[in-house]
Structures are given as structure tokens and as C-alpha cells.
Write a protein that holds these residues in place. Structure first.
Motif, PDB file in Angstrom:
ATOM      1  N   GLN A 230      40.426  50.649  32.057  1.00 46.46           N
ATOM      2  CA  GLN A 230      41.491  49.634  32.085  1.00 46.46           C
ATOM      3  C   GLN A 230      41.225  48.642  33.210  1.00 46.46           C
ATOM      4  N   PRO A 231      40.223  47.791  33.061  1.00 50.22           N
ATOM      5  CA  PRO A 231      39.871  46.894  34.170  1.00 50.22           C
ATOM      6  C   PRO A 231      40.995  45.949  34.580  1.00 50.22           C
ATOM      7  N   ASP A 232      41.885  45.612  33.643  1.00 50.54           N
ATOM      8  CA  ASP A 232      42.968  44.682  33.977  1.00 50.54           C
ATOM      9  C   ASP A 232      43.976  45.290  34.953  1.00 50.54           C
ATOM     10  N   GLU A 233      43.908  46.613  35.148  1.00 49.62           N
ATOM     11  CA  GLU A 233      44.795  47.273  36.110  1.00 49.62           C
ATOM     12  C   GLU A 233      44.169  47.358  37.507  1.00 49.62           C
TER      13      GLU A 233
ATOM     14  N   LEU B 205      31.414  46.255  41.950  1.00 55.04           N
ATOM     15  CA  LEU B 205      32.463  45.253  42.127  1.00 55.04           C
ATOM     16  C   LEU B 205      32.940  44.891  40.725  1.00 55.04           C
ATOM     17  N   PRO B 206      34.147  45.332  40.356  1.00 54.28           N
ATOM     18  CA  PRO B 206      34.585  45.206  38.965  1.00 54.28           C
ATOM     19  C   PRO B 206      35.071  43.801  38.616  1.00 54.28           C
TER      20      PRO B 206
ATOM     21  N   GLN C 126      35.324  40.086  30.434  1.00 50.95           N
ATOM     22  CA  GLN C 126      35.615  41.183  29.508  1.00 50.95           C
ATOM     23  C   GLN C 126      35.528  42.547  30.190  1.00 50.95           C
ATOM     24  N   GLY C 127      34.876  42.591  31.337  1.00 50.89           N
ATOM     25  CA  GLY C 127      34.817  43.833  32.109  1.00 50.89           C
ATOM     26  C   GLY C 127      34.031  44.942  31.439  1.00 50.89           C
ATOM     27  N   ASN C 128      33.015  44.597  30.656  1.00 50.46           N
ATOM     28  CA  ASN C 128      32.278  45.629  29.928  1.00 50.46           C
ATOM     29  C   ASN C 128      31.548  46.594  30.854  1.00 50.46           C
TER      30      ASN C 128
END
Length: 275
Positions: free
Chosen positions: A58-61, A95-96, A47-49
Motif C-alpha cells: 500500500q504505497p499510498d499509505e 526510498l519509496p 505507480q510505486g511498482n
């Protein structure tokens, strides 16, 4: 560089969500950095919280992320120094993670030495940090097992207004199994009471019950219920930047001092805490 001192890796784990785990990861990491320590925060939740909380909405980028680097370890591909690591303005490195990490959970099932992939990654950066803090997803799946296998110790955040007995016992059994089968050095630094409202009888009673039941394993520091602490997840600021003199910031400073006192070697009275 950390001057030859061994990296200490701490996993923040609770299979129940909403216990303040991500806020604690960020606040502890930045707290340690404020004490002059080199800190790598690892977002181990698809989920990249943690990634979003630290200012990357926008972690998905983002690329590469933890999932990409674990993929390189599995494929035995080289990882460049600092590859994928982001620098936060308050001194920590991150580290995302993003949604691609969910695919890694599936990939690990059929991977040789699947429990040790994250540990292998950490060995590539160990000489550059004093602490690595892993924010685990709210589950006991393969990524969390990887975090426990990589970790020196565990911190378990627990809500003070929710009786966690059954879930906590399950988590402690998982930690004990990992210690027995995969990571003999794994210890529990402590159970951390979060969202404490000292005005309520329930909050006080749960705190007292946990201290009676898990004597010696509960941190002295308690994280109070705080609107300011809740706001940091949307403000993209740490609790220290957002409310420097507030009660939550002071509580996390106390926690940071407790964690530093535990040091690289577990205290003698902690040696029997994972069975």
C-alpha cells in the motif's frame, strides 16, 4: 558508510512499459547487496511498482516518500538522516514512491534548477551508499530527466520479443541531450535484453540485431523469460529468495558481476556511446 568511495548512481530507463525494468532494479540492487555493497533503491514511478514488489503493498499509505523529499529540496528544507528510507530484509534500502509523485512532475515545471532536484537529494545520502539504483517511470518526462541528470550511468532493459528500434533511438537521443546539456559525465552501461526465449527465432533475431546495431553497448548477460521471474512481483520476494537456483536468478547474478566490473569509471570503449 561506504568508506569514502564515490556513490555510483544507475538509472534504469525505458519509456516503454512491461520490459522487466522494475524486476531488474530490484534484482540488481539485491544482487549488489549480496556482494557486500551498500545499496539504495529509489522508486521514481508514481505507480510505486518497486515499492510494492519489495513488500510494501500500500504505497499510498507511506510517508514520507520520494515526492515529499524532493518537495523539501525545492523548498530548501532540511532532510533528516535516513528520512523516508525503508529497510528491506535482503539488505537493500528503499526510498519509496506513491501517487503523490505524479504531482511532483507538475511542480518541477515551474521550479528553479528543476532538472537537478533528485541529484541534490542524492548528495545528502551519497556518503552512506556504494550504489543508488533508480527505477524510472515508463516515460521521458521531468522525473526521468531528473534521474538522468542525477545518474552516472544508464541501463536500458529491452524486450527480446519486441523490436524496439524507434523507441530505443528516441531514448538514446534523450540520454545524449541530457549528457550534452545537463550531465556531461552520463554514460550508458548497456542495453539489457530481457524476457529472452532462446527457443524462438524472433527472440534470437532481435538479440542479434541489437548486438550488431549497438556493438559494445549490449550486456553479455540476458534475462530469460521465466514464470519464476514474473512471480516475484506478487510474492514480495526477490528472485534470489523465490528461486535461488533458477535461470533468472543466475542471469541476474551474471548481470550484477558485469555491472560491478564496469566500476566507477567508464571503460574506454564506452566513451563514444552517447552522441
Amino acid at each position: 558508510m561506504n568508506g569514502g568511495v564515490l556513490l555510483k548512481t544507475i538509472a534504469l530507463v525505458n519509456q516503454k512499459g512491461g520490459v522487466g525494468k522494475t524486476t531488474t532494479a530490484a534484482s540488481l540492487g539485491i544482487g549488489l547487496s549480496r556482494q557486500g555493497k551498500k545499496v539504495l533503491l529509489i522508486d521514481a514511478d508514481a505507480q510505486g511498482n518497486l515499492t510494492q514488489m519489495l513488500g510494501w503493498p500500500q504505497p499510498d499509505e507511506l510517508s514520507p516518500t520520494l515526492g515529499d523529499l524532493m518537495g523539501k529540496i525545492i523548498m530548501d528544507q532540511p532532510i533528516a538522516p535516513d528520512e523516508g528510507i525503508l529497510e528491506h530484509r535482503e539488505g537493500v534500502h528503499l526510498l519509496p514512491a506513491n501517487i503523490e509523485l505524479s504531482a511532483m512532475e507538475v511542480t518541477l515545471v515551474n521550479t528553479m534548477s528543476r532538472e537537478t532536484v533528485l541529484r541534490q537529494y542524492l548528495s545528502t545520502v551519497a556518503d552512506r551508499y556504494d550504489y543508488a539504483i533508480i527505477d524510472c517511470m515508463p516515460s521521458l518526462g521531468m522525473l526521468t530527466i531528473n534521474a538522468l541528470t542525477a545518474a552516472d550511468s544508464v541501463i536500458i532493459p529491452v524486450q527480446a520479443h519486441y523490436l524496439p528500434a524507434k523507441g530505443l533511438e528516441q531514448l538514446l537521443k534523450t540520454v545524449a541531450r541530457v549528457k550534452r546539456q545537463l550531465n556531461p559525465a552520463l554514460e550508458i552501461d548497456g542495453i539489457l535484453l530481457t524476457m529472452v526465449d532462446s527457443r524462438t527465432t524472433l527472440s534470437r533475431d532481435i538479440g542479434a540485431l541489437l548486438r550488431r546495431t549497438y556493438d559494445g553497448r549490449v550486456f553479455s548477460s540476458e534475462i530469460p523469460r521465466s514464470i519464476r521471474a514474473a512471480e516475484v512481483s506478487v510474492e514480495n520476494k526477490s528472485i534470489y529468495e523465490h528461486d535461488r537456483s533458477g535461470k533468472a536468478a543466475l542471469a541476474y547474478e551474471n548481470l550484477t558481476r558485469e555491472v560491478m566490473k564496469i566500476g566507477k569509471q567508464p571503460k574506454k570503449h564506452r566513451t563514444d556511446q552517447v552522441r
